[in-house]
Write a protein that holds these residues in place. Structure first.
Motif, PDB file in Angstrom:
ATOM      1  N   PHE A 121       0.856  -1.177   0.000  1.00  0.00           N
ATOM      2  CA  PHE A 121       0.000   0.000   0.000  1.00  0.00           C
ATOM      3  C   PHE A 121       0.892   1.227   0.000  1.00  0.00           C
ATOM      4  O   PHE A 121       1.827   1.321   0.801  1.00  0.00           O
ATOM      5  N   GLY A 122       0.626   2.150  -0.908  1.00  0.00           N
ATOM      6  CA  GLY A 122       1.405   3.387  -0.934  1.00  0.00           C
ATOM      7  C   GLY A 122       1.334   4.048  -2.296  1.00  0.00           C
ATOM      8  O   GLY A 122       0.557   3.658  -3.158  1.00  0.00           O
ATOM      9  N   ARG A 123       2.169   5.037  -2.461  1.00  0.00           N
ATOM     10  CA  ARG A 123       2.210   5.776  -3.717  1.00  0.00           C
ATOM     11  C   ARG A 123       3.120   5.077  -4.710  1.00  0.00           C
ATOM     12  O   ARG A 123       4.151   4.515  -4.338  1.00  0.00           O
ATOM     13  N   ASP A 124       2.724   5.111  -5.990  1.00  0.00           N
ATOM     14  CA  ASP A 124       3.562   4.513  -7.023  1.00  0.00           C
ATOM     15  C   ASP A 124       4.640   5.507  -7.446  1.00  0.00           C
ATOM     16  O   ASP A 124       4.736   6.611  -6.902  1.00  0.00           O
ATOM     17  N   THR A 125       5.435   5.126  -8.414  1.00  0.00           N
ATOM     18  CA  THR A 125       6.548   5.967  -8.849  1.00  0.00           C
ATOM     19  C   THR A 125       6.201   6.843 -10.046  1.00  0.00           C
ATOM     20  O   THR A 125       7.075   7.499 -10.603  1.00  0.00           O
ATOM     21  N   ASN A 128       2.265  11.199 -11.252  1.00  0.00           N
ATOM     22  CA  ASN A 128       1.087  11.569 -10.453  1.00  0.00           C
ATOM     23  C   ASN A 128       1.100  11.016  -9.040  1.00  0.00           C
ATOM     24  O   ASN A 128       0.249  11.370  -8.239  1.00  0.00           O
ATOM     25  N   LYS A 129       2.046  10.124  -8.731  1.00  0.00           N
ATOM     26  CA  LYS A 129       2.145   9.514  -7.401  1.00  0.00           C
ATOM     27  C   LYS A 129       0.806   8.909  -6.976  1.00  0.00           C
ATOM     28  O   LYS A 129       0.287   9.171  -5.898  1.00  0.00           O
ATOM     29  N   ASN A 130       0.236   8.071  -7.860  1.00  0.00           N
ATOM     30  CA  ASN A 130      -1.035   7.411  -7.580  1.00  0.00           C
ATOM     31  C   ASN A 130      -0.928   6.508  -6.355  1.00  0.00           C
ATOM     32  O   ASN A 130       0.110   5.890  -6.123  1.00  0.00           O
ATOM     33  N   VAL A 131      -2.002   6.413  -5.598  1.00  0.00           N
ATOM     34  CA  VAL A 131      -2.052   5.485  -4.476  1.00  0.00           C
ATOM     35  C   VAL A 131      -2.409   4.111  -5.033  1.00  0.00           C
ATOM     36  O   VAL A 131      -3.361   3.970  -5.809  1.00  0.00           O
ATOM     37  N   THR A 132      -1.630   3.096  -4.638  1.00  0.00           N
ATOM     38  CA  THR A 132      -1.885   1.724  -5.090  1.00  0.00           C
ATOM     39  C   THR A 132      -2.018   0.807  -3.884  1.00  0.00           C
ATOM     40  O   THR A 132      -1.437   1.052  -2.828  1.00  0.00           O
ATOM     41  N   LEU A 133      -2.780  -0.242  -4.091  1.00  0.00           N
ATOM     42  CA  LEU A 133      -2.992  -1.256  -3.065  1.00  0.00           C
ATOM     43  C   LEU A 133      -2.937  -2.618  -3.758  1.00  0.00           C
ATOM     44  O   LEU A 133      -3.591  -2.804  -4.786  1.00  0.00           O
ATOM     45  N   THR A 134      -2.155  -3.516  -3.217  1.00  0.00           N
ATOM     46  CA  THR A 134      -2.102  -4.886  -3.719  1.00  0.00           C
ATOM     47  C   THR A 134      -2.509  -5.801  -2.581  1.00  0.00           C
ATOM     48  O   THR A 134      -2.017  -5.651  -1.454  1.00  0.00           O
ATOM     49  N   LYS A 145      -4.682  -5.689  -7.753  1.00  0.00           N
ATOM     50  CA  LYS A 145      -3.943  -4.431  -7.632  1.00  0.00           C
ATOM     51  C   LYS A 145      -4.934  -3.337  -8.000  1.00  0.00           C
ATOM     52  O   LYS A 145      -5.524  -3.355  -9.083  1.00  0.00           O
ATOM     53  N   ILE A 146      -5.100  -2.408  -7.075  1.00  0.00           N
ATOM     54  CA  ILE A 146      -6.025  -1.284  -7.264  1.00  0.00           C
ATOM     55  C   ILE A 146      -5.199  -0.011  -7.298  1.00  0.00           C
ATOM     56  O   ILE A 146      -4.381   0.222  -6.406  1.00  0.00           O
ATOM     57  N   THR A 147      -5.405   0.799  -8.322  1.00  0.00           N
ATOM     58  CA  THR A 147      -4.707   2.072  -8.429  1.00  0.00           C
ATOM     59  C   THR A 147      -5.744   3.189  -8.490  1.00  0.00           C
ATOM     60  O   THR A 147      -6.683   3.127  -9.288  1.00  0.00           O
TER      61      THR A 147
END
Length: 175
Positions: A121-125, A128-134, A145-147
């Motif tokens: 869980f956290g921001r991607d690279t 836009n620094k999207n929040v992702t959850l796996t 995986k949810i973005t």
């Protein structure tokens, strides 16, 4: 139900490896794709759609999901006529642009209450620094995986649901 592997299969294969390569519990502890059991592609696709539907319900926001059906791809290093994996990519767009505020944190809390283990869980690279959850569901042998694409107009959630590696029943081929 007709399933096919299209041009996006290479990208999906990379996503599947990323999602299920080491996350779902693997009975043989080898780090390989987890065994999802024996199934036809049609039944496995139905299972992936059911998992997606359960996640849709957990989002808890009014909106609309894209309706592409699941796809089938091979399992790396295994006979492609006997072994396969199912993926279901879809996007959720809320009825109201601000409806997704806090949804990722809520999913992070609610998924474990429904048999999922949040493994990342956290921001991607991305820029836009999207929040992702796996998250993984060992009982269902699926990962998601949810973005949260918060900067899109309108904001959206992108989902990638993937299964472990299935084997077709004796006498069957992957379709």
């Amino acid at each position: 139900m007709k399933l096919k592997v299209g041009a996006p299969a290479l990208l999906v294969s990379l996503a599947l490896t990323t999602l299920t390569g080491c996350s779902m519990t693997d009975d043989n502890n080898s780090g390989d794709l987890p065994d999802a059991g024996t199934s036809t592609t049609a039944h496995a696709s139905d299972a992936a759609e059911k998992v997606s539907s359960e996640i849709y319900d957990l989002i808890g926001v009014k909106g609309k999901a894209t309706e592409p059906g699941p796809g089938v791809t091979g399992c790396s290093g295994k006979d492609p006529e006997k072994y396969f994996q199912v993926f279901h990519a879809w996007t959720f767009t809320p009825a109201s642009p601000d409806a997704l505020d806090g949804v990722m944190e809520r999913l992070k809390a609610d998924l474990p209450k429904n048999g999922w283990k949040v493994v990342d869980f956290g921001r991607d690279t991305s820029k836009n620094k999207n929040v992702t959850l796996t998250a993984d569901n060992d009982a269902k042998k699926h990962s998601v995986k949810i973005t949260h694409w918060a900067t899109e107009n309108p904001p959206q959630l992108n989902m990638m649901v993937v299964s472990g590696c299935y084997q077709v029943p004796d006498g069957e081929k992957v379709r």
